[in-house]
Design an enzyme around this catalytic site. Sequence first.
Site, PDB file in Angstrom:
ATOM      1  CD  GLU A  99      15.436   2.198 -45.578  1.00  0.00           C
ATOM      2  OE1 GLU A  99      16.540   2.769 -45.764  1.00  0.00           O
ATOM      3  OE2 GLU A  99      15.051   1.828 -44.453  1.00  0.00           O
TER       4      GLU A  99
ATOM      5  CG  HIS B 148       9.883   5.439 -37.173  1.00  0.00           C
ATOM      6  ND1 HIS B 148      10.805   6.241 -36.542  1.00  0.00           N
ATOM      7  CD2 HIS B 148      10.518   4.276 -37.455  1.00  0.00           C
ATOM      8  CE1 HIS B 148      11.959   5.593 -36.437  1.00  0.00           C
ATOM      9  NE2 HIS B 148      11.816   4.405 -36.991  1.00  0.00           N
TER      10      HIS B 148
END
Length: 318
Positions: free
Chosen positions: A54, A123
């Site tokens: 990321e 998540h």
Amino acid sequence: MPIQTPYETIAAAIAEEMRRDPTVLMFGEGVATKRHDLLSEFGSARIRNTPLAEAIIAGTAVGAAASGLRPVIDLLFAPFLCYAMDPLVNSAGKLRFMSGGQFSFPLVTLAMTGSGWGVGAQHNHNNEAWFVHSPGIKVVMPSNAADCKGLLKAAIRDDNPVLFFIDLALLHQPGEVPEGEHLLALGTAATLRSGTDVTLVSYGKTVGNCLAAATTLATAGIAAEVIDLRSLKPLDEDAILASVRKTGRLVVVHEAARMAGLGAEIAALAAEKAFAALRAPVLRLGGPDAPAAASFPLEQAYAPSAAAIGAAVQSLFR
């Protein structure tokens, strides 16, 4: 109007913007794998998979934006934004100011958030307030398919970095979507139901819970006005204050943790600028200060339900 899901409208909005502007490109985790139609039409130079990294994805996007491109990146789940905080917050959010306006950073970051799929704590974390608190970054979180299209197209055209949060529970929920050019100005809330007794302010999936609560409250003689923020920053203060001055009561609802969330900001706004109109304390309904459970029933309990919203509103009239 055609019926589409937010997942479908996101692809449609990106395709329209890529046809309109050759500087728009998309890359991220699995985008070429999941968006076959985009890859087929625009090729691997403009639709590209990346490694699961990321910080590198966001850093590359910042460099692309600074060089004149308009990247759209997909980082999948919102908690993974933790890895991308430095390029998004320290670079994209600040360099336009630091350059004296010489550079712009037209960058859209997509991230899925919230309960609905039982994906577990790492998540599932509603962290939109982090980025609202970050200077130079705009934040949107739509509640329906039509707004997904209008807000995403506006975000891609904006010269500032925009965090675009997609509520997981709404990702495949169908709705009517206008055909052709459909833009929604960032910073403009929507009044989805008019009322005179209490204002319900929300965004994302809890907008639907507010509408359901308003329907039930109407049977008890309480007319609730429901405002969908759509854009968290810029925030449509005028819409909120106009409603509060009309109804005299305010309940703010979101799935994110109640502590230091958007509800606190909106409550402070009402206290500072519409205190004379208030006829009851401002109430905030939010999630607990705890990681999300993987258990689906427990996960559902994190978001304020329609029943909880209705009960909170009725407490203001006792």
